[in-house]
Write an enzyme that holds these catalytic residues in place. Structure first.
Site, PDB file in Angstrom:
ATOM      1  N   LEU A   1      18.967  -4.693   6.258  1.00  0.00           N
ATOM      2  CA  LEU A   1      20.089  -4.556   5.322  1.00  0.00           C
ATOM      3  C   LEU A   1      21.389  -4.348   6.098  1.00  0.00           C
ATOM      4  CD1 LEU A   1      18.177  -2.336   2.766  1.00  0.00           C
ATOM      5  CD2 LEU A   1      18.881  -4.731   2.439  1.00  0.00           C
TER       6      LEU A   1
ATOM      7  N   HIS B   1       8.310   3.379   9.145  1.00  0.00           N
ATOM      8  CA  HIS B   1       8.121   2.461  10.273  1.00  0.00           C
ATOM      9  C   HIS B   1       6.849   2.852  11.026  1.00  0.00           C
ATOM     10  CE1 HIS B   1       9.343  -0.410  13.320  1.00  0.00           C
ATOM     11  NE2 HIS B   1       8.952   0.483  14.220  1.00  0.00           N
TER      12      HIS B   1
ATOM     13  N   SER C   1       0.833  -1.208   0.000  1.00  0.00           N
ATOM     14  CA  SER C   1       0.000   0.000   0.000  1.00  0.00           C
ATOM     15  C   SER C   1       0.870   1.262   0.000  1.00  0.00           C
ATOM     16  CB  SER C   1      -0.969   0.003   1.186  1.00  0.00           C
ATOM     17  OG  SER C   1      -0.308   0.202   2.405  1.00  0.00           O
ATOM     18  N   ASN C   2       2.030   1.194   0.644  1.00  0.00           N
ATOM     19  CA  ASN C   2       2.937   2.357   0.565  1.00  0.00           C
ATOM     20  C   ASN C   2       3.536   2.487  -0.825  1.00  0.00           C
ATOM     21  OD1 ASN C   2       3.428   3.935   3.210  1.00  0.00           O
ATOM     22  ND2 ASN C   2       3.233   1.799   3.858  1.00  0.00           N
TER      23      ASN C   2
ATOM     24  N   ARG D   1      22.460 -12.614   3.051  1.00  0.00           N
ATOM     25  CA  ARG D   1      22.166 -11.184   2.882  1.00  0.00           C
ATOM     26  C   ARG D   1      23.080 -10.549   1.823  1.00  0.00           C
ATOM     27  NH1 ARG D   1      21.983  -7.374   8.089  1.00  0.00           N
ATOM     28  NH2 ARG D   1      24.201  -7.788   8.197  1.00  0.00           N
TER      29      ARG D   1
ATOM     30  N   MET E   1      10.751  -6.284   5.024  1.00  0.00           N
ATOM     31  CA  MET E   1      10.876  -6.868   6.360  1.00  0.00           C
ATOM     32  C   MET E   1      12.215  -7.579   6.580  1.00  0.00           C
ATOM     33  SD  MET E   1       8.176  -5.557   7.379  1.00  0.00           S
ATOM     34  CE  MET E   1       7.877  -6.194   9.023  1.00  0.00           C
ATOM     35  N   ARG E   2      13.250  -7.084   5.940  1.00  0.00           N
ATOM     36  CA  ARG E   2      14.600  -7.620   6.129  1.00  0.00           C
ATOM     37  C   ARG E   2      15.508  -6.496   6.606  1.00  0.00           C
ATOM     38  NH1 ARG E   2      14.730 -13.255   5.298  1.00  0.00           N
ATOM     39  NH2 ARG E   2      13.289 -13.759   3.620  1.00  0.00           N
TER      40      ARG E   2
HETATM   41  C1  GAR Z   1       3.823  -0.523   6.726  1.00  0.00           C
HETATM   42  O1  GAR Z   1       2.860  -0.175   7.674  1.00  0.00           O
HETATM   43  C2  GAR Z   1       5.202  -0.235   7.238  1.00  0.00           C
HETATM   44  O2  GAR Z   1       5.239   0.811   8.139  1.00  0.00           O
HETATM   45  C3  GAR Z   1       5.559  -1.540   7.906  1.00  0.00           C
HETATM   46  O3  GAR Z   1       5.022  -2.521   7.072  1.00  0.00           O
HETATM   47  C4  GAR Z   1       3.817  -2.035   6.497  1.00  0.00           C
HETATM   48  C5  GAR Z   1       3.812  -2.414   5.032  1.00  0.00           C
HETATM   49  O4  GAR Z   1       2.576  -2.171   4.466  1.00  0.00           O
HETATM   50  N1  GAR Z   1       6.961  -1.658   8.020  1.00  0.00           N
HETATM   51  C6  GAR Z   1       7.567  -2.206   9.056  1.00  0.00           C
HETATM   52  O5  GAR Z   1       6.984  -2.693   9.996  1.00  0.00           O
HETATM   53  C7  GAR Z   1       9.085  -2.210   8.969  1.00  0.00           C
HETATM   54  N2  GAR Z   1       9.654  -2.489  10.241  1.00  0.00           N
HETATM   55  P1  GAR Z   1       2.389  -2.063   2.901  1.00  0.00           P
HETATM   56  O6  GAR Z   1       3.020  -3.303   2.281  1.00  0.00           O
HETATM   57  O7  GAR Z   1       0.920  -2.034   2.698  1.00  0.00           O
HETATM   58  O8  GAR Z   1       3.066  -0.798   2.438  1.00  0.00           O
END
Ligand code: GAR
Length: 216
Positions: free
Chosen positions: A109, A125, A25-26, A81, A106-107
């Site tokens: 770096l 975040h 979604s981001n 990695r 979610m990895r």
């Molecule tokens: C987002 O809310 C982002 O802040 C979080 O994953 C979601 C991804 O959503 N990121 C983390 O937790 C990183 N530590 P999306 O795939 O819909 O953009």
């Protein structure tokens, strides 16, 4: 290419890569703000998303990228990695990427990769950092019983969710919230502040401080 001095503004439209592991979604918000260019379409104004990299073959983000005509690449992470980063770096160079936005990637770096892309590697975040870094930030906020949480866009440094903050915005935690409702409230704000933070970096209005002892 990536070097220690980010050198924004570039004086031309920036080429963005998004790294994502999830539904994207981001990524969708970033593509809406920095539309991929299609043949024959008007050139990008300030930036365009040119590449999406995912460690998950089935990530919704890759499907979104393909639908938008953006380069969409699955790069296996596994236990290796360095292998992921070397393969990702080849794609970044091939697509002449100026800035990377981690969006639900979610990895973690490596410090070396963060140093290579210093000032050009951003993350979003779902908490008001430095509160609740790491995994399950929304769950952590609910468990802590806070009445306010939010989201942060920051430069990535050698730590986990420790880099300099670019933008942060709070949302209320409401009675009866669960992880789903609070996450949705936070993500709606992420979709506003992430493009704004990318724009601030591209304008040269946000940059990480010079490394201590460095030339500045
Ligand atoms: C987002 O809310 C982002 O802040 C979080 O994953 C979601 C991804 O959503 N990121 C983390 O937790 C990183 N530590 P999306 O795939 O819909 O953009």
């Amino acid at each position: 290419m990536a070097d220690d001095r980010a050198g924004f503004p570039l004086g031309r439209p920036a080429r963005l890569a998004v790294f994502a592991s999830g539904r994207g979604s981001n990524l969708a918000a970033l593509m809406a703000s920095f539309p991929p260019t299609r043949p024959g379409a008007a050139p990008a104004k300030d930036a365009t998303v040119v590449l999406v990299v995912s460690d998950r073959r089935d990530a919704g983000a890759l499907a979104l990228a393909r639908d938008a005509g953006v380069g969409a690449v699955h790069v296996a992470f596994g236990r290796d990695r360095e292998g992921f980063e070397a393969a990702a770096q080849r794609e970044l160079e091939r697509h002449r990427v100026d800035l990377i936005a981690l969006a639900g990637f979610m990895r973690v770096l490596s410090p070396a990769f963060a140093a290579l892309w210093r000032g050009r590697l951003l993350n979003v975040h779902p908490s008001l950092l430095p509160a609740f870094p790491g995994l399950h930030a929304v769950r952590q906020a609910l468990a802590a019983g806070v009445d306010r949480s939010g989201c942060t866009v920051h430069f990535v440094d050698a730590g986990v969710d420790t880099g300099p903050v670019i933008e942060q915005r709070g949302v209320p935690v409401l009675p009866g919230d669960d992880e789903t409702t609070l996450q949705a409230r936070i993500q709606a704000v992420e979709h506003e502040i992430y493009p704004a933070a990318v724009r601030a970096v591209l304008r040269g209005d946000a940059a990480p401080a010079a490394p201590r002892g460095g030339p500045g």
